[in-house]
Design a protein around this motif. Structure first.
Motif, short mmCIF file in Angstrom:
data_model
loop_
_atom_site.label_atom_id
_atom_site.label_comp_id
_atom_site.label_asym_id
_atom_site.label_seq_id
_atom_site.Cartn_x
_atom_site.Cartn_y
_atom_site.Cartn_z
N UNK A 241 -22.98 52.29 -57.02
CA UNK A 241 -22.25 53.38 -56.38
C UNK A 241 -22.67 54.67 -57.07
N UNK A 242 -21.95 55.74 -56.82
CA UNK A 242 -22.22 56.91 -57.63
C UNK A 242 -20.92 57.37 -58.26
N UNK A 243 -21.04 57.81 -59.50
CA UNK A 243 -19.86 58.24 -60.24
C UNK A 243 -20.09 59.67 -60.69
N UNK A 244 -19.03 60.43 -60.62
CA UNK A 244 -19.14 61.81 -61.05
C UNK A 244 -18.25 62.02 -62.25
N UNK A 245 -18.76 62.75 -63.22
CA UNK A 245 -17.96 63.10 -64.38
C UNK A 245 -18.21 64.56 -64.72
N UNK A 246 -17.63 65.01 -65.81
CA UNK A 246 -17.91 66.39 -66.22
C UNK A 246 -18.62 66.39 -67.56
N UNK A 247 -19.44 67.40 -67.71
CA UNK A 247 -20.24 67.53 -68.94
C UNK A 247 -20.07 68.96 -69.42
N UNK A 248 -19.62 69.09 -70.65
CA UNK A 248 -19.40 70.43 -71.19
C UNK A 248 -20.69 70.94 -71.84
N UNK A 249 -21.18 72.06 -71.33
CA UNK A 249 -22.40 72.64 -71.90
C UNK A 249 -22.01 73.80 -72.81
N UNK A 250 -22.23 73.58 -74.09
CA UNK A 250 -21.77 74.55 -75.10
C UNK A 250 -22.35 75.94 -74.87
N UNK A 251 -23.66 75.97 -74.68
CA UNK A 251 -24.30 77.29 -74.61
C UNK A 251 -23.86 78.09 -73.37
N UNK A 252 -23.46 77.38 -72.32
CA UNK A 252 -22.96 78.08 -71.13
C UNK A 252 -21.46 78.29 -71.21
N UNK A 253 -20.85 77.58 -72.15
CA UNK A 253 -19.40 77.56 -72.31
C UNK A 253 -18.72 77.19 -71.01
N UNK A 254 -19.31 76.23 -70.31
CA UNK A 254 -18.60 75.74 -69.14
C UNK A 254 -18.94 74.29 -68.81
N UNK A 255 -18.08 73.74 -67.98
CA UNK A 255 -18.28 72.36 -67.57
C UNK A 255 -19.12 72.31 -66.31
N UNK A 256 -20.03 71.35 -66.25
CA UNK A 256 -20.73 71.10 -65.00
C UNK A 256 -20.41 69.67 -64.56
N UNK A 257 -20.64 69.40 -63.28
CA UNK A 257 -20.46 68.03 -62.80
C UNK A 257 -21.74 67.26 -63.11
N UNK A 258 -21.55 66.01 -63.51
CA UNK A 258 -22.73 65.17 -63.73
C UNK A 258 -22.53 63.86 -62.96
N UNK A 259 -23.58 63.40 -62.28
CA UNK A 259 -23.41 62.17 -61.52
C UNK A 259 -24.46 61.13 -61.89
#
Ligand SMILES: Nc1nc2c(ncn2[C@@H]2O[C@H](COP(=O)(O)OP(=O)(O)OP(=O)(O)O)[C@@H](O)[C@H]2O)c(=O)[nH]1
Ligand SMILES: [Mg+2]
Length: 372
Positions: A241-259
């Motif tokens: 299947x596909x799963x989505x989570x969040x990944x915090x990118x320090x240098x951008x200081x924001x969360x992105x979605x990761x699948x």
């Protein structure tokens, strides 16, 4: 969903290869089919190779070879003959008929059948199940009724075997109905997914998608980046299947979605890839693709091309991709320079999810690409 009534365990593999094929390549090729059988839960008791410029038009395997195959099937009490290649339905049927004279309950699958049976066993989500059901119906055709499958979904069953012989019209109607039903249900699910993706996009959320050959270490990487705990297994197609989570990118200081999603494998017919479009939707909408590669695999370059080919079929080669060479812990004296040169345009980098090596560099590379 289709389910195997009683799982067969005794397998035989037949591969037909062109005359000039090198023995080493044949062995490597067949090994993948052996791992597929193992992933299914079967054991390989015999392997037959036929060298031929063109496979037999009637039964795929040449006449003399069929006799040998039958003898082995009987001697080893084989339950499933797997054709290493992708084979026409009528050829499978003809071969099965010949073997069945000596072993009436023999099953004959081609490589795609085998992959579909594995998918069928592993599928968890409603979406994955529907996609497999559709793909199986399309690939196997009415042959499915004689394959030891039964339709287990409520109201879906017509009792499996035999209907093809008794009432073709009824079967055809039922068939069309089943395909339409699965299609409709799938459409509902993927529309909902589309809406969620749209919402994320409007909220300005970026998505990074992990793709790659099966068993490359995609879920291992996904788990580290998202802090989730997805199944990681030394098997082909642990993930369907596909799963989505969040990944915090320090240098951008924001969360992105990761699948994380299903792995690719060679010789996947386009219609099968097509069936998995809904699962692959996250990747289709991703801002950056992480192509995870097992750097310890002797077939690494071929597998990179297979993945690229499938990305091309999915119309994804216009996407930013980062080549993530994983499992560096397994290779002594890795020639990173050579790999970097060869795949320069894909910002190659090296990691080990086992030792957690190279992950900072991965994070900064992704951050750069996302803000570029
Ligand atoms: N030595 C080593 N093994 C690894 C590394 N990363 C993953 N593995 C192993 O590789 C196997 C496959 O890992 P998964 O993360 O399940 O691979 P995948 O790409 O998600 O596989 P599928 O979902 O089956 O397509 C597992 O046995 C992992 O433990 C690594 O960096 N080093
Ligand atoms: Mg996985």
């Amino acid at each position: 969903m289709f389910e195997q009534v009683a799982d067969p365990t005794r397998f035989m593999i037949i591969g037909v290869f062109p005359k000039p094929a090198r023995k080493e390549d044949i062995i490597i090729d067949l090994e993948e089919t052996v791992s597929l059988v193992r992933t299914y839960g079967g054991q390989v008791f015999a392997v037959e190779v036929q060298r031929s410029e063109s496979p037999d038009r009637t039964s795929f395997v040449g006449k003399g070879k069929v006799e040998e195959v039958i003898a082995t099937v009987v001697k080893e009490n084989i339950q499933v003959v797997v054709l290493h290649n992708t084979v026409k339905t009528r050829q499978i049927h003809a071969l099965k008929k010949q073997i069945a004279k000596e072993k009436p309950d023999i099953l004959v699958w081609d490589r795609v059948d085998l992959i579909l049976f594995i998918f069928g066993k592993h599928a968890q989500t409603a979406e994955a199940k529907l996609q497999i059901e559709l793909a199986a119906m399309r690939h196997m055709g009415p042959r499915i009724y004689g394959m030891g499958f039964e339709l287990s979904r409520q109201g879906g069953g017509i009792g499996g075997v035999g209907i093809g012989e008794t009432n073709t019209e009824l079967m055809k109607r039922h068939w069309k109905h089943q395909i339409k039903k699965a299609n409709d249900e799938l459409k509902k699910l993927s529309d909902e997914k589309q809406r969620q993706l749209e919402k994320r996009r409007r909220a300005g959320q970026k998505t990074v998608s992990i793709v790659g050959y099966t068993n490359a270490g995609k879920s291992s990487l996904f788990n580290i980046l998202s802090g989730k705990d997805k199944l990681v297994e030394n098997a082909l197609f642990a993930t369907l299947d596909s799963t989505v989570g969040t990944w915090y990118l320090k240098s951008l200081q924001k969360e992105v979605m990761i699948s994380d999603t299903i792995g690719f494998i060679k010789d996947l017919p386009p219609k099968l890839i097509d069936a998995f479009k809904s699962t692959l939707m996250e990747s289709v909408h991703a801002d950056v693709l992480l192509h995870v590669i097992d750097v310890s695999d002797p077939q690494m370059h071929e597998k990179i091309s297979v993945v690229e080919q499938i990305l091309y079929e999915l119309d994804l080669t216009n996407r930013k991709r980062i080549y993530v060479f994983n499992k560096v812990d397994m290779v002594k004296d890795l020639d990173k320079k050579a790999i970097e040169q060869q795949y320069e345009q894909f910002t190659p980098l090296f990691i080990s999810t086992l030792n957690k090596e190279g992950l900072e560099h991965l994070a900064s590379t992704v951050s750069q690409q996302l803000s570029a």
